[in-house]
Write a protein that holds these residues in place. Structure first.
Motif, PDB file in Angstrom:
ATOM      1  N   ARG A 185      27.128  23.816   2.526  1.00 51.31           N
ATOM      2  CA  ARG A 185      26.274  24.359   3.583  1.00 51.31           C
ATOM      3  C   ARG A 185      27.022  24.462   4.902  1.00 51.31           C
ATOM      4  NH1 ARG A 185      21.113  20.747   2.412  1.00 51.31           N
ATOM      5  NH2 ARG A 185      22.799  19.278   2.534  1.00 51.31           N
ATOM      6  N   ILE A 229      21.401  21.845  11.821  1.00 52.84           N
ATOM      7  CA  ILE A 229      20.200  22.520  12.296  1.00 52.84           C
ATOM      8  C   ILE A 229      20.391  22.859  13.771  1.00 52.84           C
ATOM      9  CG2 ILE A 229      17.718  22.278  12.691  1.00 52.84           C
ATOM     10  CD1 ILE A 229      17.746  20.210  10.377  1.00 52.84           C
ATOM     11  N   ARG A 230      20.300  24.149  14.078  1.00 52.75           N
ATOM     12  CA  ARG A 230      20.434  24.608  15.461  1.00 52.75           C
ATOM     13  C   ARG A 230      19.287  25.550  15.786  1.00 52.75           C
ATOM     14  NH1 ARG A 230      26.318  26.938  15.275  1.00 52.75           N
ATOM     15  NH2 ARG A 230      26.623  25.928  13.311  1.00 52.75           N
ATOM     16  N   GLU A 276      23.412  16.269   8.563  1.00 46.66           N
ATOM     17  CA  GLU A 276      22.511  17.402   8.380  1.00 46.66           C
ATOM     18  C   GLU A 276      21.845  17.802   9.695  1.00 46.66           C
ATOM     19  OE1 GLU A 276      19.798  16.454   5.258  1.00 46.66           O
ATOM     20  OE2 GLU A 276      21.311  16.700   3.697  1.00 46.66           O
ATOM     21  N   ARG A 277      21.605  16.833  10.562  1.00 48.62           N
ATOM     22  CA  ARG A 277      21.012  17.142  11.864  1.00 48.62           C
ATOM     23  C   ARG A 277      21.919  18.044  12.684  1.00 48.62           C
ATOM     24  NH1 ARG A 277      19.842  11.290  13.351  1.00 48.62           N
ATOM     25  NH2 ARG A 277      18.565  10.726  11.583  1.00 48.62           N
TER      26      ARG A 277
END
Length: 112
Positions: A32, A108-109, A104-105
């Motif tokens: 990812r 995320i944008r 993972e944080r």
């Protein structure tokens, strides 16, 4: 009459490795980040006391993050740890998926 070997047999030291299920979780996250253009390369090291999955932005740099597996730390602080480029421990725990949430944080944008 007994024959003695000139070199005593030493046990080969055990190495710590990531299991297939652990690598599946890590490589899913890695894929990812590659798709997002954040990461470009990785390296895996299996040492005597630790297995390390290093993530690089470019091949010739220091690793951005290290995902470590230390089985001897299982009873204390957890087997898995995510370590940043500066050596700070970002997250440590017993469950790999939970530990990887710290990365993972960053994926995320907000979309403009």
């Amino acid at each position: 009459m007994t024959v003695q070997s000139p070199i005593p047999a030493r046990p080969i030291p055990e190495q710590v490795h990531f299991h297939r299920t652990e690598l599946s979780v890590i490589l899913s996250l890695y894929g990812r980040f590659v798709a997002a253009g954040e990461w470009r390369d990785y390296g895996i090291s299996s040492l005597k006391e630790v297995a390390i999955f290093s993530v690089f932005r470019r091949t010739a740099e220091q690793p951005m993050y290290r995902i470590e597996k230390r089985p001897k730390m299982a009873a204390k602080q957890g087997t898995y740890a995510v370590i940043g480029m500066d050596g700070r421990i970002l997250r440590r725990g017993h469950d790999l998926k939970t530990v990887l949430r710290v990365l993972e944080r960053k994926l995320i944008r907000a979309v403009d």
